[in-house]
Design an enzyme around this catalytic site. Structure first.
Site, short mmCIF file in Angstrom:
data_model
loop_
_atom_site.label_atom_id
_atom_site.label_comp_id
_atom_site.label_asym_id
_atom_site.label_seq_id
_atom_site.Cartn_x
_atom_site.Cartn_y
_atom_site.Cartn_z
N TYR A 154 -32.13 -10.09 98.12
CA TYR A 154 -33.24 -9.15 98.29
C TYR A 154 -32.71 -7.78 98.72
O TYR A 154 -33.08 -6.75 98.15
CB TYR A 154 -34.22 -9.69 99.33
CG TYR A 154 -35.41 -8.79 99.59
CD1 TYR A 154 -36.55 -8.88 98.77
CD2 TYR A 154 -35.42 -7.88 100.63
CE1 TYR A 154 -37.64 -8.06 99.00
CE2 TYR A 154 -36.51 -7.06 100.87
CZ TYR A 154 -37.62 -7.15 100.04
OH TYR A 154 -38.70 -6.34 100.27
N LYS A 158 -32.94 -4.18 96.65
CA LYS A 158 -33.55 -2.96 97.20
C LYS A 158 -32.55 -1.82 97.33
O LYS A 158 -32.91 -0.64 97.20
CB LYS A 158 -34.20 -3.27 98.55
CG LYS A 158 -35.38 -4.23 98.45
CD LYS A 158 -36.45 -3.72 97.49
CE LYS A 158 -37.67 -4.63 97.43
NZ LYS A 158 -38.70 -4.14 96.49
#
Length: 264
Positions: A154, A158
């Site tokens: 994750y 990002k």
């Protein structure tokens, strides 16, 4: 025939959480909003609340380019080809030690969080280019500041969103398009409650933001003069503090703080 909307917003992940809060903030202000998600029941409830003259909705798996083409075609038909703001919000998380999570889950996260955003920016470009003063607002995260244990893929997705935002904001200014992002810490959404909350970092820092906090920042980025917009907007005092410390502190200190908060 319905009049052509004067201000328009396209939102992915619109059925719940941050996407829904952003959609409703703009709908309440009189914008025409395109609502897109894989949760068709959630979209239907939202469209019934606001009415078909205020919004359009369709199922959209952001990882599928053909879904994007169909959604953008329907949106353009409803708006006369106008797209003022694209809010790339759809995303998922995997919160486990990296090697313990199934590889397929890592791949799916990258498909949605990064490939989905690349799809959206690339395929929406013609509409954005034809709309004076258009903007792209990408959903980033405080996890892009330093890779988070048990949230590695994750965080990586990002960090990639952050870099792509920077690059496109430089490239697309010649077309009159601004590209910016928002970086919140933990937000009180189903993704945090159901997935991310198992992290020790959440217990350490708490969940101090709600979807409306992010929606307020998105609204500012959509409506403020384009020249005044920062490329990156941190949401909440904690995120702003961590962003400052990440710039001022040496690398070993950022690593130590991150590890301690995560219980490593």
């Amino acid at each position: 025939m319905s009049p052509i909307p004067s201000t328009t917003l396209f939102v992915t992940g619109a059925a719940a959480g941050i996407g829904r809060a952003v959609a409703e903030r703009f709908l309440a202000a009189g914008w025409f909003v395109g609502l897109y998600d894989v949760d068709e029941a959630g979209l239907q409830a939202l469209q019934q609340r606001w009415g078909p003259e205020r919004c359009v909705s369709a199922r959209l798996d952001v990882s599928a380019a053909d879904d994007w083409r169909a959604a953008l075609s329907g949106f353009a038909a409803a708006t006369g080809g106008r797209l003022d703001v694209l809010f790339n919000n759809a995303g998922i998380a995997v919160t486990q030690p990296f090697e313990e999570a199934d590889l397929a889950r890592h791949h799916r996260l990258i498909d949605i969080n990064l490939k989905g955003l690349v799809n959206g920016c690339h395929l929406a470009f013609p509409l954005l280019q034809r709309t004076p003063g258009s903007r792209v607002i990408n959903m980033c995260s405080a996890s892009a500041l330093y890779g988070q244990p048990e949230l590695g893929t994750y965080s990586a997705s990002k960090a990639a969103v952050r870099s792509l935002t920077e690059a496109l904001d430089i490239e697309w200014r010649r077309h009159g398009i601004r590209v910016v992002d928002v970086l919140p810490l933990f937000v009180n959404t189903a993704m945090v409650t159901d997935e991310v909350s198992r992290m020790k970092t959440v217990a350490t820092l708490g969940v101090r933001l709600g979807p409306d906090d992010v929606a307020a920042t998105v609204w500012r980025l959509a409506t403020a003069p384009a020249a005044s917009l920062p490329v990156h907007s941190c949401v909440g005092w904690q995120t702003k503090l961590f962003a400052l410390l990440s710039k001022l502190s040496p690398g070993f200190m950022n690593r130590l703080v991150t590890a301690r908060m995560a219980g490593y």
